[in-house]
Design a protein around this motif. Structure first.
Motif, PDB file in Angstrom:
ATOM      1  N   LYS A 219       0.728  -1.147  -0.008  1.00  0.00           N
ATOM      2  CA  LYS A 219      -0.025   0.042  -0.186  1.00  0.00           C
ATOM      3  C   LYS A 219       0.908   1.426  -0.011  1.00  0.00           C
ATOM      4  O   LYS A 219       0.365   2.325  -0.610  1.00  0.00           O
ATOM      5  CB  LYS A 219      -0.878   0.068   1.310  1.00  0.00           C
ATOM      6  N   ASP A 220       1.991   1.271   0.668  1.00  0.00           N
ATOM      7  CA  ASP A 220       2.772   2.411   0.576  1.00  0.00           C
ATOM      8  C   ASP A 220       3.454   2.614  -0.611  1.00  0.00           C
ATOM      9  O   ASP A 220       3.706   3.774  -1.049  1.00  0.00           O
ATOM     10  CB  ASP A 220       3.835   2.175   1.716  1.00  0.00           C
ATOM     11  N   GLN A 223       0.535   4.151  -2.834  1.00  0.00           N
ATOM     12  CA  GLN A 223       0.448   5.472  -2.585  1.00  0.00           C
ATOM     13  C   GLN A 223       1.292   6.388  -3.149  1.00  0.00           C
ATOM     14  O   GLN A 223       1.349   7.587  -3.436  1.00  0.00           O
ATOM     15  CB  GLN A 223       0.250   5.753  -1.069  1.00  0.00           C
ATOM     16  N   ALA A 224       2.668   6.153  -3.046  1.00  0.00           N
ATOM     17  CA  ALA A 224       3.804   6.854  -3.631  1.00  0.00           C
ATOM     18  C   ALA A 224       3.974   6.906  -5.062  1.00  0.00           C
ATOM     19  O   ALA A 224       4.482   7.947  -5.646  1.00  0.00           O
ATOM     20  CB  ALA A 224       5.078   6.273  -2.770  1.00  0.00           C
ATOM     21  N   PRO A 226       1.209   5.829  -7.717  1.00  0.00           N
ATOM     22  CA  PRO A 226       0.002   5.470  -8.487  1.00  0.00           C
ATOM     23  C   PRO A 226       0.285   5.454 -10.013  1.00  0.00           C
ATOM     24  O   PRO A 226      -0.360   4.411 -10.589  1.00  0.00           O
ATOM     25  CB  PRO A 226      -0.958   6.694  -8.169  1.00  0.00           C
ATOM     26  N   THR A 325      -8.800  -3.281  -4.582  1.00  0.00           N
ATOM     27  CA  THR A 325      -9.183  -1.999  -5.012  1.00  0.00           C
ATOM     28  C   THR A 325      -9.468  -2.081  -6.477  1.00  0.00           C
ATOM     29  O   THR A 325      -8.430  -2.819  -7.173  1.00  0.00           O
ATOM     30  CB  THR A 325      -8.270  -0.829  -4.761  1.00  0.00           C
TER      31      THR A 325
END
Length: 333
Positions: A219-220, A223-224, A226, A325
């Protein structure tokens, strides 16, 4: 020289150096991605460097034998993206590994199966009692094996299940140490040479325990970066579309099959059949309520509850929707 000119004179080279350094950093961005043995359309995109061309990144592709190994690498941060089955994915999320599924790679069918050795006197499911069966623990194959045994009314302690990855299974099968194996290639193809399929994951799925492979991303990292994830998902979906449109022409002698065989561990002769044994949903199907729009999260939850029942994880979560997602698939063009 005036003060303003002096400041400009020293600032311009510094700004240029910073710009060059920033550009070099952008061009040198690197990601570690895990893949496993097995035939799927994404292997062709991997072999042709389509992911690198679309993203502009350097990709370190690392092969792992099992989904459990991929999950461990994702948890440690050694890799940022990994191809992992629904069972190890469910276990990972249940244990708090910060990952999310961004695209489905395949819905498992005949590419995973329970093969029994010829001469082991296993002609029907009940003949498995007392026999030794190899499978990688907490893999989709392991989940399917346990589900099949439950369907047949056989308790896990009535058979001897040993934890072996595909490479180890090939060796154990060759030595005659196991009677059966629920696995994928290259072990599946090797076992078929002197065995026969008792059941495959397509049938187990029809019994109510479907399995699938996803590309899971930390997830990190998502997020960084995309944009990278978006392009990665786009390439995967393009590979699926290519196979669905042209897969019938991918014969054992074709360049596509040769490329997939090299990465999948399967022989070129087996690749077309293995590809045809799975389902590869396109972007519209993937973002539907049946899959990433809700159904996949329910399937992961069902898998987790089964793993808890079998004492493979401590506790299933009440909801898995935060780990699935559809946003990257929904944005795909």
């Amino acid at each position: 020289m005036k003060l303003k000119q002096f400041v400009h004179a020293i600032a311009a080279p510094a700004a240029l150096a910073l710009l060059v350094a920033h550009g070099a950093t952008a061009r040198a961005e690197t990601v570690n991605i895990a893949y496993q043995y097995g035939a799927d359309p994404a292997k062709l995109a991997q072999a042709s460097a389509a992911y690198e061309k679309a993203t502009g990144w350097t990709i370190n592709w690392r092969r792992f034998d099992t989904g459990a190994d991929v999950v461990a690498a994702l948890a440690s941060g050694d890799i940022q993206i990994g191809d992992v089955g629904s069972s190890p994915f469910a276990a990972a999320v249940s244990r708090g590994v910060p990952v999310e599924a961004v695209v489905l790679n395949a819905l498992t069918g005949g590419s995973e199966a329970l093969v029994v050795r010829n001469g082991a006197h296993i002609d029907k499911p009940q003949d498995l009692i007392g026999k030794t069966i190899a499978t990688p623990f907490v893999s989709t194959a392991h989940y399917s094996l346990l589900a099949a045994l439950k369907h047949w009314g056989i308790k896990p302690d009535q058979v001897h299940i040993v934890n072996l990855g595909p490479t180890e299974t090939v060796a154990a099968w060759s030595r005659g140490e196991i009677d059966a194996a629920y696995t994928w290639d290259p072990a599946l193809g090797k076992a078929r040479e002197s065995g026969h399929v008792l059941v495959d994951s397509a049938q187990v799925g029809k019994w109510g325990s479907p399995t699938f492979d996803v590309w899971a991303v930390r997830k990190d990292f998502a997020q960084a970066h995309p944009e990278f994830v978006q392009k990665f998902v786009g390439v995967t979906l393009s590979a699926i579309s290519d196979y669905r449109a042209n897969g019938k022409t991918w014969t054992p002698a074709s360049s596509q099959v040769a490329a997939i065989a090299k990465l999948s561990g399967a022989s070129p002769a087996d690749v077309p059949q293995l590809l045809a044994g799975n389902q590869y949903p396109d972007a519209v199907e993937q973002r539907s309520p049946t899959l990433l729009g809700g159904g996949t999260a329910k399937a992961v939850a069902q898998t987790a509850r089964f793993l808890e029942e079998q004492k493979k994880i401590d506790q299933a979560l009440p909801d898995y929707s935060a780990s699935i997602t559809p946003r990257f698939v929904a944005a795909a063009r």
